[in-house]
Write a protein that holds these residues in place. Structure first.
Motif, PDB file in Angstrom:
ATOM      1  N   ALA A 104      -3.182 -43.570 -52.103  1.00  0.00           N
ATOM      2  CA  ALA A 104      -3.528 -43.670 -50.686  1.00  0.00           C
ATOM      3  C   ALA A 104      -2.269 -44.083 -49.927  1.00  0.00           C
ATOM      4  CB  ALA A 104      -4.655 -44.674 -50.475  1.00  0.00           C
ATOM      5  N   PRO A 105      -1.300 -43.173 -49.791  1.00  0.00           N
ATOM      6  CA  PRO A 105      -0.047 -43.537 -49.138  1.00  0.00           C
ATOM      7  C   PRO A 105      -0.219 -43.955 -47.675  1.00  0.00           C
ATOM      8  CG  PRO A 105      -0.149 -41.172 -49.520  1.00  0.00           C
ATOM      9  CD  PRO A 105      -1.329 -41.786 -50.215  1.00  0.00           C
ATOM     10  N   PHE A 106      -1.367 -43.664 -47.092  1.00  0.00           N
ATOM     11  CA  PHE A 106      -1.661 -44.014 -45.702  1.00  0.00           C
ATOM     12  C   PHE A 106      -2.085 -45.463 -45.530  1.00  0.00           C
ATOM     13  CE2 PHE A 106      -5.314 -42.180 -47.806  1.00  0.00           C
ATOM     14  CZ  PHE A 106      -6.343 -43.058 -47.506  1.00  0.00           C
ATOM     15  N   ASP A 107      -2.321 -46.199 -46.653  1.00  0.00           N
ATOM     16  CA  ASP A 107      -2.797 -47.585 -46.576  1.00  0.00           C
ATOM     17  C   ASP A 107      -2.457 -48.269 -47.895  1.00  0.00           C
ATOM     18  OD1 ASP A 107      -4.704 -49.821 -47.082  1.00  0.00           O
ATOM     19  OD2 ASP A 107      -5.568 -49.227 -45.160  1.00  0.00           O
ATOM     20  N   SER A 108      -1.531 -49.230 -47.872  1.00  0.00           N
ATOM     21  CA  SER A 108      -1.058 -49.840 -49.125  1.00  0.00           C
ATOM     22  C   SER A 108      -2.156 -50.590 -49.875  1.00  0.00           C
ATOM     23  CB  SER A 108       0.129 -50.765 -48.851  1.00  0.00           C
ATOM     24  OG  SER A 108      -0.248 -51.860 -48.044  1.00  0.00           O
ATOM     25  N   LYS A 109      -3.085 -51.181 -49.151  1.00  0.00           N
ATOM     26  CA  LYS A 109      -4.161 -51.924 -49.820  1.00  0.00           C
ATOM     27  C   LYS A 109      -5.120 -50.953 -50.522  1.00  0.00           C
ATOM     28  CE  LYS A 109      -7.246 -55.822 -49.222  1.00  0.00           C
ATOM     29  NZ  LYS A 109      -7.822 -56.820 -48.342  1.00  0.00           N
ATOM     30  N   GLY A 139      -3.444 -58.230 -51.614  1.00  0.00           N
ATOM     31  CA  GLY A 139      -4.428 -59.029 -50.882  1.00  0.00           C
ATOM     32  C   GLY A 139      -5.847 -58.962 -51.408  1.00  0.00           C
ATOM     33  N   TRP A 140      -6.032 -58.258 -52.516  1.00  0.00           N
ATOM     34  CA  TRP A 140      -7.356 -58.223 -53.138  1.00  0.00           C
ATOM     35  C   TRP A 140      -7.554 -59.506 -53.932  1.00  0.00           C
ATOM     36  CZ3 TRP A 140     -10.483 -54.466 -51.563  1.00  0.00           C
ATOM     37  CH2 TRP A 140      -9.929 -53.275 -51.096  1.00  0.00           C
ATOM     38  N   SER A 141      -8.804 -59.926 -54.085  1.00  0.00           N
ATOM     39  CA  SER A 141      -9.125 -61.162 -54.798  1.00  0.00           C
ATOM     40  C   SER A 141      -9.592 -60.859 -56.222  1.00  0.00           C
ATOM     41  CB  SER A 141     -10.235 -61.908 -54.055  1.00  0.00           C
ATOM     42  OG  SER A 141     -11.462 -61.163 -54.142  1.00  0.00           O
ATOM     43  N   ASN A 142      -9.744 -61.915 -57.004  1.00  0.00           N
ATOM     44  CA  ASN A 142     -10.314 -61.760 -58.343  1.00  0.00           C
ATOM     45  C   ASN A 142     -11.748 -61.227 -58.256  1.00  0.00           C
ATOM     46  OD1 ASN A 142      -8.064 -62.560 -59.830  1.00  0.00           O
ATOM     47  ND2 ASN A 142      -8.600 -64.730 -59.669  1.00  0.00           N
TER      48      ASN A 142
END
Length: 182
Positions: A104-109, A139-142
């Protein structure tokens, strides 16, 4: 050609008939994959409970996972269904093809999420440390990590149901992913 016939409402038990009625009311039809689950007296209810359970992932994020997993598992039914759903959630045709390839090169997350879902699926749950680290660094969590793993499992079930039964696809058929998309 289908290996299995898609059951009609009158060919399933009373519980599944009620679920068919609810699906028809909500979607306007009973998708063939759901009808196929109804060949079992319990699988449709169990699957829908699993698929609709609360998660830390938003609807659009779930589609990222669904598309990446379905591509790895080569499930034409789920790719077709989730291409349509992905469009309803705001993804363009080009973005959907990228997500299917695990990018998803349009959104790093979302890119980190797509890469993780693809990697988990390709490696049968043995995600590479660098992929997991990138996911968490974005920025993702466990909690998101565990929910992503659960979603990979949930989508894999439907992929396997279709890949085994080959029931007809009742969504616009998704185009093949070009090998140049990576």
């Amino acid at each position: 050609m289908s290996t299995f016939n898609v059951p009609t409402r009158d060919q399933v038990n009373e519980t599944n008939q009620g679920i068919f009625d609810n699906l028809k009311g909500a979607l306007g039809f009973v998708p063939n994959i759901y009808a196929t689950y109804a060949l079992s007296n319990n699988a449709l209810s169990n699957y829908l409970t699993f698929a609709n359970a609360p998660t830390s992932l938003k609807t659009k994020e779930k589609e990222v996972v669904n598309l990446a997993v379905s591509e790895v598992n080569a499930c034409k039914y789920c790719l077709s269904a989730h291409t349509a759903i992905g469009k309803m959630n705001g993804f363009s045709d080009e973005q959907i093809l990228g997500l299917r390839a695990g990018n998803a090169p349009f959104d790093s997350k979302l890119d980190a999420l797509a890469k993780l879902a693809k990697n988990i699926t390709e490696n049968r749950g043995r995600a590479e440390d660098a992929i997991v680290e990138n996911f968490l660094n974005e920025g993702w969590s466990n909690e998101n990590l565990i929910d992503t793993i659960v979603l990979v499992g949930e989508k894999t079930i439907s992929n396997y149901v279709h890949n085994t039964t080959q029931v007809p696809i009742d969504f616009p058929v998704a185009q093949a992913l070009e090998t140049t998309v990576a």
